[in-house]
Motif scaffolding. Sequence first.
Motif, PDB file in Angstrom:
ATOM      1  N   GLU A   1       0.867  -1.186  -0.033  1.00  9.58           N
ATOM      2  CA  GLU A   1      -0.173  -0.026   0.026  1.00  9.58           C
ATOM      3  C   GLU A   1       0.799   1.307   0.073  1.00  9.58           C
ATOM      4  N   ALA A   2       1.952   1.123   0.670  1.00 10.01           N
ATOM      5  CA  ALA A   2       2.992   2.247   0.741  1.00 10.01           C
ATOM      6  C   ALA A   2       3.432   2.508  -0.516  1.00 10.01           C
ATOM      7  N   ALA A   3       3.881   1.476  -1.003  1.00  8.64           N
ATOM      8  CA  ALA A   3       4.362   1.638  -2.682  1.00  8.64           C
ATOM      9  C   ALA A   3       3.513   2.242  -3.534  1.00  8.64           C
ATOM     10  N   GLN A   4       2.253   1.888  -3.483  1.00  9.65           N
ATOM     11  CA  GLN A   4       1.230   2.325  -4.548  1.00  9.65           C
ATOM     12  C   GLN A   4       0.964   3.713  -4.042  1.00  9.65           C
ATOM     13  N   GLN A   5       1.058   3.920  -2.733  1.00 11.15           N
ATOM     14  CA  GLN A   5       1.000   5.673  -2.451  1.00 11.15           C
ATOM     15  C   GLN A   5       1.992   6.488  -2.964  1.00 11.15           C
TER      16      GLN A   5
ATOM     17  N   GLU B   1       8.542  -3.754  -2.959  1.00  9.45           N
ATOM     18  CA  GLU B   1       7.115  -3.563  -3.717  1.00  9.45           C
ATOM     19  C   GLU B   1       7.277  -2.475  -4.732  1.00  9.45           C
ATOM     20  N   LEU B   2       7.903  -1.330  -4.408  1.00  4.75           N
ATOM     21  CA  LEU B   2       7.930  -0.221  -5.111  1.00  4.75           C
ATOM     22  C   LEU B   2       8.866  -0.605  -6.339  1.00  4.75           C
ATOM     23  N   MET B   3       9.971  -1.405  -6.293  1.00 13.68           N
ATOM     24  CA  MET B   3      10.756  -1.681  -7.409  1.00 13.68           C
ATOM     25  C   MET B   3       9.914  -2.567  -8.497  1.00 13.68           C
ATOM     26  N   LYS B   4       9.047  -3.284  -7.965  1.00  9.15           N
ATOM     27  CA  LYS B   4       8.304  -4.105  -8.935  1.00  9.15           C
ATOM     28  C   LYS B   4       7.166  -3.305  -9.617  1.00  9.15           C
TER      29      LYS B   4
END
Length: 89
Positions: free
Chosen positions: A28-32, A78-81
């Motif tokens: 969720e933090a990565a999506q944000q 997650e952000l890198m993905k």
Amino acid sequence: MKSINTVFFLTIFLLTFSCSDKELTPNEAAQQTCNCMKLSKDTSEEGVKAFTDCNNKTKEMMAPFRENAEWMEEWKGELMKILKDCMTE
């Protein structure tokens, strides 16, 4: 019109998290973070403000996890993905 949509999206997003008792996940933090990165493309005064507000809220949301190396590493993964898709949208 773009800024109205951005404000609406951010309002709904923030209400969802503020009304929820569940803990923020790294995904969720990565999506944000991705949402904020998208806002950074708009260099107008409104765009810069929307990005700054989004970025500040993201930092606030993630603050309780900054000392948790495992959580932060998972967030980074997650952000890198999603990074490539995030920046091409």
